[in-house]
Design an enzyme around this catalytic site. Sequence first.
Site, PDB file in Angstrom:
ATOM      1  N   SER A 141       0.788  -1.161  -0.085  1.00  9.95           N
ATOM      2  CA  SER A 141      -0.188  -0.104  -0.066  1.00  9.95           C
ATOM      3  C   SER A 141       0.859   1.176   0.053  1.00  9.95           C
ATOM      4  O   SER A 141       1.778   1.344   0.915  1.00  9.95           O
ATOM      5  CB  SER A 141      -0.781   0.015   1.149  1.00  9.95           C
ATOM      6  OG  SER A 141      -1.746  -0.907   1.111  1.00  9.95           O
ATOM      7  N   HIS A 170      -3.081  -0.339  -5.058  1.00  2.58           N
ATOM      8  CA  HIS A 170      -2.345  -1.397  -5.778  1.00  2.58           C
ATOM      9  C   HIS A 170      -2.747  -1.796  -7.136  1.00  2.58           C
ATOM     10  O   HIS A 170      -3.500  -2.016  -7.935  1.00  2.58           O
ATOM     11  CB  HIS A 170      -2.946  -2.638  -4.990  1.00  2.58           C
ATOM     12  CG  HIS A 170      -2.311  -2.747  -3.489  1.00  2.58           C
ATOM     13  ND1 HIS A 170      -1.313  -3.717  -3.028  1.00  2.58           N
ATOM     14  CD2 HIS A 170      -3.053  -2.243  -2.514  1.00  2.58           C
ATOM     15  CE1 HIS A 170      -1.299  -3.362  -1.875  1.00  2.58           C
ATOM     16  NE2 HIS A 170      -2.059  -2.676  -1.372  1.00  2.58           N
ATOM     17  N   HIS A 230      -4.378  -9.490  -1.016  1.00  4.54           N
ATOM     18  CA  HIS A 230      -4.133  -9.778   0.470  1.00  4.54           C
ATOM     19  C   HIS A 230      -5.103 -11.203   0.956  1.00  4.54           C
ATOM     20  O   HIS A 230      -6.178 -11.266   0.129  1.00  4.54           O
ATOM     21  CB  HIS A 230      -4.795  -8.630   1.072  1.00  4.54           C
ATOM     22  CG  HIS A 230      -3.853  -7.462   1.002  1.00  4.54           C
ATOM     23  ND1 HIS A 230      -4.413  -6.728  -0.060  1.00  4.54           N
ATOM     24  CD2 HIS A 230      -3.078  -6.620   1.679  1.00  4.54           C
ATOM     25  CE1 HIS A 230      -3.465  -5.646  -0.096  1.00  4.54           C
ATOM     26  NE2 HIS A 230      -2.830  -5.563   0.851  1.00  4.54           N
ATOM     27  N   TYR A 256      -7.146 -11.237   3.092  1.00  2.24           N
ATOM     28  CA  TYR A 256      -8.565 -10.892   3.295  1.00  2.24           C
ATOM     29  C   TYR A 256      -9.425 -10.502   2.190  1.00  2.24           C
ATOM     30  O   TYR A 256     -10.594 -10.549   2.271  1.00  2.24           O
ATOM     31  CB  TYR A 256      -8.469  -9.845   4.368  1.00  2.24           C
ATOM     32  CG  TYR A 256      -7.963  -8.349   3.619  1.00  2.24           C
ATOM     33  CD1 TYR A 256      -8.525  -7.828   2.894  1.00  2.24           C
ATOM     34  CD2 TYR A 256      -6.841  -7.849   4.035  1.00  2.24           C
ATOM     35  CE1 TYR A 256      -8.145  -6.472   2.197  1.00  2.24           C
ATOM     36  CE2 TYR A 256      -6.140  -6.586   3.808  1.00  2.24           C
ATOM     37  CZ  TYR A 256      -6.862  -5.929   2.705  1.00  2.24           C
ATOM     38  OH  TYR A 256      -6.193  -5.057   2.030  1.00  2.24           O
ATOM     39  N   GLU A 257      -8.911 -10.579   0.904  1.00  6.07           N
ATOM     40  CA  GLU A 257      -9.826 -10.329  -0.196  1.00  6.07           C
ATOM     41  C   GLU A 257     -10.551 -11.636  -0.387  1.00  6.07           C
ATOM     42  O   GLU A 257     -11.642 -11.306  -0.945  1.00  6.07           O
ATOM     43  CB  GLU A 257      -8.721  -9.751  -1.362  1.00  6.07           C
ATOM     44  CG  GLU A 257      -8.250  -8.585  -1.076  1.00  6.07           C
ATOM     45  CD  GLU A 257      -7.608  -7.796  -2.087  1.00  6.07           C
ATOM     46  OE1 GLU A 257      -8.046  -7.603  -3.331  1.00  6.07           O
ATOM     47  OE2 GLU A 257      -6.178  -7.540  -2.106  1.00  6.07           O
ATOM     48  N   ALA A 296       2.219  -1.413   4.775  1.00  4.38           N
ATOM     49  CA  ALA A 296       1.672  -0.486   5.900  1.00  4.38           C
ATOM     50  C   ALA A 296       1.533  -1.377   7.023  1.00  4.38           C
ATOM     51  O   ALA A 296       1.062  -2.239   6.992  1.00  4.38           O
ATOM     52  CB  ALA A 296       0.755   0.284   5.202  1.00  4.38           C
ATOM     53  N   MET A 351      -1.655  -6.641   7.702  1.00  2.00           N
ATOM     54  CA  MET A 351      -2.585  -7.750   7.118  1.00  2.00           C
ATOM     55  C   MET A 351      -2.028  -8.406   5.766  1.00  2.00           C
ATOM     56  O   MET A 351      -2.656  -8.809   5.000  1.00  2.00           O
ATOM     57  CB  MET A 351      -3.960  -7.007   6.538  1.00  2.00           C
ATOM     58  CG  MET A 351      -4.531  -6.249   7.584  1.00  2.00           C
ATOM     59  SD  MET A 351      -5.910  -5.426   7.113  1.00  2.00           S
ATOM     60  CE  MET A 351      -6.214  -4.237   8.519  1.00  2.00           C
ATOM     61  N   SER A 352      -0.610  -8.223   5.740  1.00  2.00           N
ATOM     62  CA  SER A 352       0.229  -9.084   4.326  1.00  2.00           C
ATOM     63  C   SER A 352       1.263  -9.345   4.821  1.00  2.00           C
ATOM     64  O   SER A 352       1.838  -9.785   5.769  1.00  2.00           O
ATOM     65  CB  SER A 352       0.117  -7.905   3.358  1.00  2.00           C
ATOM     66  OG  SER A 352       1.252  -6.792   3.904  1.00  2.00           O
ATOM     67  N   ASN A 357       0.145   4.316  11.630  1.00  2.00           N
ATOM     68  CA  ASN A 357      -0.496   4.519  12.613  1.00  2.00           C
ATOM     69  C   ASN A 357      -0.262   3.817  13.798  1.00  2.00           C
ATOM     70  O   ASN A 357       0.799   3.030  13.678  1.00  2.00           O
ATOM     71  CB  ASN A 357      -2.179   4.347  12.266  1.00  2.00           C
ATOM     72  CG  ASN A 357      -2.290   2.878  12.008  1.00  2.00           C
ATOM     73  OD1 ASN A 357      -2.262   2.451  10.647  1.00  2.00           O
ATOM     74  ND2 ASN A 357      -2.412   2.065  13.003  1.00  2.00           N
ATOM     75  N   HIS A 386      -8.985   3.099   5.775  1.00  2.00           N
ATOM     76  CA  HIS A 386      -7.917   2.927   4.859  1.00  2.00           C
ATOM     77  C   HIS A 386      -7.547   4.110   4.198  1.00  2.00           C
ATOM     78  O   HIS A 386      -6.093   4.378   3.955  1.00  2.00           O
ATOM     79  CB  HIS A 386      -8.366   2.073   3.617  1.00  2.00           C
ATOM     80  CG  HIS A 386      -7.617   1.665   2.563  1.00  2.00           C
ATOM     81  ND1 HIS A 386      -6.387   0.849   2.767  1.00  2.00           N
ATOM     82  CD2 HIS A 386      -7.576   2.237   1.323  1.00  2.00           C
ATOM     83  CE1 HIS A 386      -5.913   0.817   1.343  1.00  2.00           C
ATOM     84  NE2 HIS A 386      -6.472   1.627   0.575  1.00  2.00           N
TER      85      HIS A 386
HETATM   86  N1  HPA Z   1      -3.446  -2.855  11.717  1.00  2.00           N
HETATM   87  C1  HPA Z   1      -3.468  -3.797  10.570  1.00  2.00           C
HETATM   88  N2  HPA Z   1      -3.120  -3.349   9.581  1.00  2.00           N
HETATM   89  C2  HPA Z   1      -2.538  -2.099   9.293  1.00  2.00           C
HETATM   90  C3  HPA Z   1      -2.683  -1.238  10.273  1.00  2.00           C
HETATM   91  C4  HPA Z   1      -3.113  -1.779  11.730  1.00  2.00           C
HETATM   92  O1  HPA Z   1      -2.963  -0.777  12.605  1.00  2.00           O
HETATM   93  N3  HPA Z   1      -1.995  -0.161   9.752  1.00  2.00           N
HETATM   94  C5  HPA Z   1      -1.698  -0.332   8.445  1.00  2.00           C
HETATM   95  N4  HPA Z   1      -2.124  -1.673   8.183  1.00  2.00           N
END
Ligand code: HPA
Length: 266
Positions: free
Chosen positions: A26, A57, A79, A81-82, A109, A204-205, A228, A240
């Site tokens: 990302s 992406h 990913h 989760y997709e 990310a 998540m990846s 974050n 997102h």
């Molecule tokens: N959690 C999971 N995936 C993420 C986060 C998060 O806080 N920030 C960016 N991708």
Amino acid sequence: MSHVALDVIARRAPSFRADIGLVLGSGMGEFAEKVRDQIVLPYADLPGFEQSGVSGHAGRLVLGRLGKVSVAVLQGRIHYYERGDAAAMKTPIETLHGLGCESLILTNAAGSLMPEVGPGGLMVLSDHVNYVQGSPLFGIATNKRFVDMVGAYDADLRRQLKACADKLGIALHEGVYAWLAGPQFETPAEIRALRGLGINAVGMSTVPDVILARYFGMKVLAVSAITNMGAGMSDEQLSHEHTMAQMAAAAEKLTRLLLAFLDSQP
Ligand code: HPA
């Protein structure tokens, strides 16, 4: 099947060989624009390469040169989760290996669990926790599936990256990344539990891709761009859009760092 994708690539870029593969997560897609002598293949032309539905992406394989090395860049990843498929990146990673890549660099990310590292920070992965306990190797019936994950994140590549960061004056933290399935962000209770487990960043990846890279025998270097703080650690509202907005500062630094790293390769 990846040999079909390799055939397509061989027709577009006869005798192209890559030293290093990159998986751009990302907000890092623009990095592919730095590639010289580009040959671009959309995933739609490559059997087994799935287009991610996530914004940011692009879904292109970019072949060419960066620094002194020949690279194959996956601009965008699908990913878990997709579709709930941990093996969704099997063909793209196998194809990078088939093109000759001995090393794979991945970016993602991530949320920080380190109070001292906030949005815009960078963390090189020293190890991971596969919290999902899913695997892209489910269903493989040979003993090759029993992959040793000790040293999965190559210590030498990490040292080289750190040396580049020091030269550029970029703070590069090091830590353990945990893979959470998503697509929902974590709860504050989950983040508290993960901090207790010694985890430094969540995302998540990456983990399925790293397992695949080790399965194919490639060395791995992976870097998280912190977008974050983990849920409940600050009063930011996670989304997102927030992730993408915060990626900008980290992406600029990560781009400079990776270009310096590739420049330093023999
Ligand atoms: N959690 C999971 N995936 C993420 C986060 C998060 O806080 N920030 C960016 N991708």
